[in-house]
Design an enzyme around this catalytic site. Sequence first.
Site, PDB file in Angstrom:
ATOM      1  N   LYS A 138       2.679  35.428  27.419  1.00 60.09           N
ATOM      2  CA  LYS A 138       2.702  33.986  27.161  1.00 60.09           C
ATOM      3  C   LYS A 138       3.751  33.724  26.091  1.00 60.09           C
ATOM      4  O   LYS A 138       3.937  34.549  25.196  1.00 60.09           O
ATOM      5  CB  LYS A 138       1.323  33.497  26.675  1.00 60.09           C
ATOM      6  CG  LYS A 138       0.164  33.741  27.660  1.00 60.09           C
ATOM      7  CD  LYS A 138       0.139  32.736  28.779  1.00 60.09           C
ATOM      8  CE  LYS A 138      -1.027  33.011  29.702  1.00 60.09           C
ATOM      9  NZ  LYS A 138      -1.116  32.062  30.821  1.00 60.09           N
ATOM     10  N   LYS A 140       3.993  31.149  29.400  1.00 62.82           N
ATOM     11  CA  LYS A 140       4.139  31.476  30.833  1.00 62.82           C
ATOM     12  C   LYS A 140       5.595  31.761  31.183  1.00 62.82           C
ATOM     13  O   LYS A 140       5.916  32.673  31.915  1.00 62.82           O
ATOM     14  CB  LYS A 140       3.708  30.270  31.687  1.00 62.82           C
ATOM     15  CG  LYS A 140       2.263  30.178  32.041  1.00 62.82           C
ATOM     16  CD  LYS A 140       2.055  28.953  32.951  1.00 62.82           C
ATOM     17  CE  LYS A 140       0.605  28.665  33.205  1.00 62.82           C
ATOM     18  NZ  LYS A 140      -0.105  29.547  34.081  1.00 62.82           N
ATOM     19  N   LYS A 164       0.943  41.717  32.637  1.00 65.58           N
ATOM     20  CA  LYS A 164       1.534  41.110  33.835  1.00 65.58           C
ATOM     21  C   LYS A 164       2.409  39.925  33.434  1.00 65.58           C
ATOM     22  O   LYS A 164       2.204  39.288  32.399  1.00 65.58           O
ATOM     23  CB  LYS A 164       0.454  40.653  34.807  1.00 65.58           C
ATOM     24  CG  LYS A 164      -0.446  39.568  34.268  1.00 65.58           C
ATOM     25  CD  LYS A 164      -1.541  39.149  35.246  1.00 65.58           C
ATOM     26  CE  LYS A 164      -1.061  38.140  36.224  1.00 65.58           C
ATOM     27  NZ  LYS A 164      -0.657  36.845  35.653  1.00 65.58           N
ATOM     28  N   ASP A 166       3.347  36.057  34.071  1.00 63.26           N
ATOM     29  CA  ASP A 166       2.514  34.933  34.490  1.00 63.26           C
ATOM     30  C   ASP A 166       2.923  34.513  35.904  1.00 63.26           C
ATOM     31  O   ASP A 166       3.991  34.894  36.405  1.00 63.26           O
ATOM     32  CB  ASP A 166       2.632  33.767  33.497  1.00 63.26           C
ATOM     33  CG  ASP A 166       1.256  33.176  33.214  1.00 63.26           C
ATOM     34  OD1 ASP A 166       1.001  32.732  32.090  1.00 63.26           O
ATOM     35  OD2 ASP A 166       0.418  33.185  34.145  1.00 63.26           O
ATOM     36  N   GLU A 167       2.065  33.697  36.511  1.00 66.52           N
ATOM     37  CA  GLU A 167       2.255  33.427  37.945  1.00 66.52           C
ATOM     38  C   GLU A 167       3.484  32.569  38.240  1.00 66.52           C
ATOM     39  O   GLU A 167       3.936  32.486  39.386  1.00 66.52           O
ATOM     40  CB  GLU A 167       1.009  32.764  38.550  1.00 66.52           C
ATOM     41  CG  GLU A 167       0.763  31.328  38.172  1.00 66.52           C
ATOM     42  CD  GLU A 167       0.156  31.154  36.807  1.00 66.52           C
ATOM     43  OE1 GLU A 167      -0.186  32.161  36.157  1.00 66.52           O
ATOM     44  OE2 GLU A 167       0.054  30.002  36.364  1.00 66.52           O
ATOM     45  N   HIS A 255      -2.302  37.851  42.373  1.00 61.31           N
ATOM     46  CA  HIS A 255      -2.684  36.587  41.719  1.00 61.31           C
ATOM     47  C   HIS A 255      -2.994  35.590  42.822  1.00 61.31           C
ATOM     48  O   HIS A 255      -2.458  35.684  43.925  1.00 61.31           O
ATOM     49  CB  HIS A 255      -1.532  36.089  40.844  1.00 61.31           C
ATOM     50  CG  HIS A 255      -1.944  35.065  39.834  1.00 61.31           C
ATOM     51  ND1 HIS A 255      -2.287  33.781  40.182  1.00 61.31           N
ATOM     52  CD2 HIS A 255      -2.096  35.139  38.492  1.00 61.31           C
ATOM     53  CE1 HIS A 255      -2.609  33.103  39.085  1.00 61.31           C
ATOM     54  NE2 HIS A 255      -2.507  33.904  38.041  1.00 61.31           N
ATOM     55  N   HIS A 288      -7.465  38.631  41.230  1.00 63.37           N
ATOM     56  CA  HIS A 288      -8.185  37.647  40.411  1.00 63.37           C
ATOM     57  C   HIS A 288      -9.299  37.043  41.257  1.00 63.37           C
ATOM     58  O   HIS A 288      -9.039  36.530  42.356  1.00 63.37           O
ATOM     59  CB  HIS A 288      -7.241  36.512  39.994  1.00 63.37           C
ATOM     60  CG  HIS A 288      -6.201  36.893  39.020  1.00 63.37           C
ATOM     61  ND1 HIS A 288      -6.013  36.216  37.845  1.00 63.37           N
ATOM     62  CD2 HIS A 288      -5.267  37.872  39.043  1.00 63.37           C
ATOM     63  CE1 HIS A 288      -5.001  36.747  37.181  1.00 63.37           C
ATOM     64  NE2 HIS A 288      -4.531  37.753  37.884  1.00 63.37           N
ATOM     65  N   LYS A 295     -12.012  29.339  31.632  1.00 63.02           N
ATOM     66  CA  LYS A 295     -11.581  27.934  31.658  1.00 63.02           C
ATOM     67  C   LYS A 295     -11.621  27.328  33.050  1.00 63.02           C
ATOM     68  O   LYS A 295     -11.549  26.120  33.217  1.00 63.02           O
ATOM     69  CB  LYS A 295     -10.173  27.810  31.084  1.00 63.02           C
ATOM     70  CG  LYS A 295      -9.080  28.398  31.974  1.00 63.02           C
ATOM     71  CD  LYS A 295      -7.724  28.371  31.263  1.00 63.02           C
ATOM     72  CE  LYS A 295      -6.623  28.943  32.123  1.00 63.02           C
ATOM     73  NZ  LYS A 295      -5.337  29.061  31.410  1.00 63.02           N
ATOM     74  N   GLY A 326      -8.620  33.904  32.741  1.00 55.93           N
ATOM     75  CA  GLY A 326      -8.579  32.444  32.653  1.00 55.93           C
ATOM     76  C   GLY A 326      -9.483  31.953  31.527  1.00 55.93           C
ATOM     77  O   GLY A 326     -10.678  31.771  31.720  1.00 55.93           O
ATOM     78  N   GLY A 327      -8.913  31.771  30.356  1.00 58.44           N
ATOM     79  CA  GLY A 327      -9.698  31.233  29.246  1.00 58.44           C
ATOM     80  C   GLY A 327     -10.550  32.271  28.543  1.00 58.44           C
ATOM     81  O   GLY A 327     -11.450  31.945  27.767  1.00 58.44           O
ATOM     82  N   GLN A 347      -8.864  40.012  31.635  1.00 60.75           N
ATOM     83  CA  GLN A 347      -7.498  39.620  31.293  1.00 60.75           C
ATOM     84  C   GLN A 347      -7.524  38.433  30.348  1.00 60.75           C
ATOM     85  O   GLN A 347      -8.270  37.466  30.573  1.00 60.75           O
ATOM     86  CB  GLN A 347      -6.773  39.195  32.574  1.00 60.75           C
ATOM     87  CG  GLN A 347      -5.486  39.923  32.837  1.00 60.75           C
ATOM     88  CD  GLN A 347      -4.929  39.609  34.182  1.00 60.75           C
ATOM     89  OE1 GLN A 347      -4.728  40.555  34.955  1.00 60.75           O
ATOM     90  NE2 GLN A 347      -4.671  38.375  34.508  1.00 60.75           N
ATOM     91  N   ALA A 348      -6.723  38.503  29.291  1.00 58.76           N
ATOM     92  CA  ALA A 348      -6.650  37.387  28.340  1.00 58.76           C
ATOM     93  C   ALA A 348      -5.198  37.149  27.974  1.00 58.76           C
ATOM     94  O   ALA A 348      -4.494  38.079  27.575  1.00 58.76           O
ATOM     95  CB  ALA A 348      -7.471  37.701  27.097  1.00 58.76           C
ATOM     96  N   GLY A 349      -4.801  35.873  28.135  1.00 60.92           N
ATOM     97  CA  GLY A 349      -3.448  35.515  27.699  1.00 60.92           C
ATOM     98  C   GLY A 349      -3.552  34.855  26.332  1.00 60.92           C
ATOM     99  O   GLY A 349      -3.356  35.478  25.285  1.00 60.92           O
TER     100      GLY A 349
HETATM  101  C1  CAP Z   1      -4.721  33.021  32.338  1.00 65.26           C
HETATM  102  C2  CAP Z   1      -3.666  32.742  33.394  1.00 65.26           C
HETATM  103  C3  CAP Z   1      -4.100  33.091  34.796  1.00 65.26           C
HETATM  104  C4  CAP Z   1      -5.424  32.518  35.194  1.00 65.26           C
HETATM  105  C5  CAP Z   1      -5.489  32.284  36.702  1.00 65.26           C
HETATM  106  C6  CAP Z   1      -3.237  31.289  33.390  1.00 65.26           C
HETATM  107  O1  CAP Z   1      -4.166  32.689  31.095  1.00 65.26           O
HETATM  108  O2  CAP Z   1      -2.505  33.494  33.141  1.00 65.26           O
HETATM  109  O3  CAP Z   1      -3.068  32.644  35.656  1.00 65.26           O
HETATM  110  O4  CAP Z   1      -6.370  33.480  34.860  1.00 65.26           O
HETATM  111  O5  CAP Z   1      -6.784  31.881  37.026  1.00 65.26           O
HETATM  112  O6  CAP Z   1      -2.054  31.099  33.612  1.00 65.26           O
HETATM  113  O7  CAP Z   1      -4.116  30.459  33.213  1.00 65.26           O
HETATM  114  P1  CAP Z   1      -5.183  32.483  29.869  1.00 65.26           P
HETATM  115  P2  CAP Z   1      -7.670  32.813  38.001  1.00 65.26           P
HETATM  116  O8  CAP Z   1      -5.862  33.814  29.610  1.00 65.26           O
HETATM  117  O9  CAP Z   1      -4.318  32.066  28.710  1.00 65.26           O
HETATM  118  O10 CAP Z   1      -6.168  31.442  30.296  1.00 65.26           O
HETATM  119  O11 CAP Z   1      -7.690  34.151  37.319  1.00 65.26           O
HETATM  120  O12 CAP Z   1      -8.999  32.117  38.056  1.00 65.26           O
HETATM  121  O13 CAP Z   1      -6.970  32.856  39.317  1.00 65.26           O
HETATM  122 MG    MG Z   2      -1.309  32.605  34.620  1.00 67.80          MG
END
Ligand code: CAP
Ligand code: MG
Length: 399
Positions: A138, A140, A164, A166-167, A255, A288, A295, A326-327, A347-349
Site C-alpha cells: 500500500k 494500492k 502481493k 494490490d489488485e 484475487h 480470497h 471491512k 480486507g480490513g 492478509q492485512a494491508g
Molecule cells: C485489502 C485489499 C484487498 C481486499 C479484497 C483491498 O486491503 O488489498 O483487495 O482484501 O477483498 O484492496 O481492500 P486492506 P476480498 O487490508 O487494507 O483492507 O479479500 O474480500 O476479495
Molecule cells: Mg486490494
Amino acid sequence: MPDVIATYFFIPDAQTTPDEAAKAICEEETTGTWTEITTRLSYVQRLDGTVESVEPSGEGYITRIHFPAEIFEAGNIPQYLSVVAGNLFGLGRLQAVRLLDVEFPDVLVPFRGPKFGIQGVRRLIGTKRRPHVGTIIKPKVGLTPEDTARVAYQAAIGGVDFIKDDETLTNQPFCPIAERVPAVMKALDEARSETGRQVLYAVNVSARADEIAGRALEAIELGANAVMVDVITAGFSALQALAEEPAIKVPIHVHRTMHAAMTRNPHHGIAMRPIARLVRMLGGDQLHTGTVGGKMGHDTEALLEDNRALTCACFGMKPSFPVASGGLHPGKVYGELHALGTDIVLQAGGGIHGHPDGTAAGARAMRQAVDSYMAGVHAEEYARDHYELERALTLWGTG
Ligand code: CAP
Ligand code: MG
C-alpha cells in the site's frame, strides 16, 4: 453420463409459478426458448434438462436443475458458464435468480487443480500448521519500484510470509514489472539473508488473455516466486492459461475483485461457492474468500462452506489456500482464526502499513497476534510483553 447439477435461488415474477420459473431456467439453458419452434427434431430431446426439485426458501425458492453433461464441451470453462450462469439471469419471468452452487461430473473436470495447494505453499515458506501472514503493498498504486521494494523489505523483516501487489497495480509506467520485480526480489533476498526466511511475492500479471501467460513468464524470469491474477476481471480462462503453462512453476494467488457485483446480493447473481470451485479446479493455489470481521460484508456460515469448497477432498485435487483479507489488523486475528481455523492466509494491508511504528512493526504485530492464538493466549495478555502488538491493539482495539 452423469449430469451437471446446478442449484439456484429464485423469485418468480407475479405472473409465473415457481415450477414455471424453474422450467424456464432449465429450457433456456438447454434446448428451449420462449416459444415452441418448428425446427426442433426428436433426437435433440437427449439434451433436455430436468428440474429435480423446487422448494420454498425465504422470500423465494431453491431449485436443483440437471443439465446433461453432453451439452458441455469438456474443458471449455467459458462454455460451462454460458450454460449454468448465462441468459437465465435476464429472464423476465424471474424477479431475481442466484446461482448457489454447481456440481460437475469427473468427465467434465479434465483440469489438474492447484500445482502447489496448501501443503505446497507451506513447504515453500517452511510452515506446518500456523496461519500464513500476508500483506498487500500500500498505497494500492503510485509508489516507484524502489519504494515498493522498500515497503516489501520492511514487511519481510517484520515477519510476513507473503507479499502481493494490490489488485489495481499491474504494469503501469510509474511502476513497470520489469523494474518492480527485480527491485522487490532483491529486497526480499536481503531480508532473507537477515532472517533466513523465504517470503513469496505475488506479482499481479492480470492482462489481456493473449498476454497474461507471457507476462507471468517475464515476471518469473525477473525472479518472481509467485504470480497473482484478478480472476473475475481477467477471466477464468486467464487463470487456466497460467495454471496450464508448464513453464509457470510458482504458486498462483487469485484475487476476486469485481466478485461483489455478483456475490453480494443474496437474491440475484452468483454466490462465491461456484467461483471457489472453479478457481480450485482451474489451478488457483490461493483464493480470497472473505473474512468474518473485516471491512467487506460477510456471512460466516457461507464463508465456511466456501472455504470447504476449496479444501474438501474432490477430484483428487490439492486444496487451495483460503485467504482472509480486507480490513484485517492484529486485533481481528483471534476472531478470524477462531471462526475459520488455521489453514488460512491472513492478509492485512492497512492493518500492517498503518501501524504507528511502521510496516515492520505492523508485520511483527500480526505475527504476534497469530502466535498468541497458536499459544492459546488472548491477544491482550500476550501484548503485555509484545510491544508491537500492544501498540496495534491500542490503536485499533480487538473488535
Ligand atoms: C485489502 C485489499 C484487498 C481486499 C479484497 C483491498 O486491503 O488489498 O483487495 O482484501 O477483498 O484492496 O481492500 P486492506 P476480498 O487490508 O487494507 O483492507 O479479500 O474480500 O476479495
Ligand atoms: Mg486490494
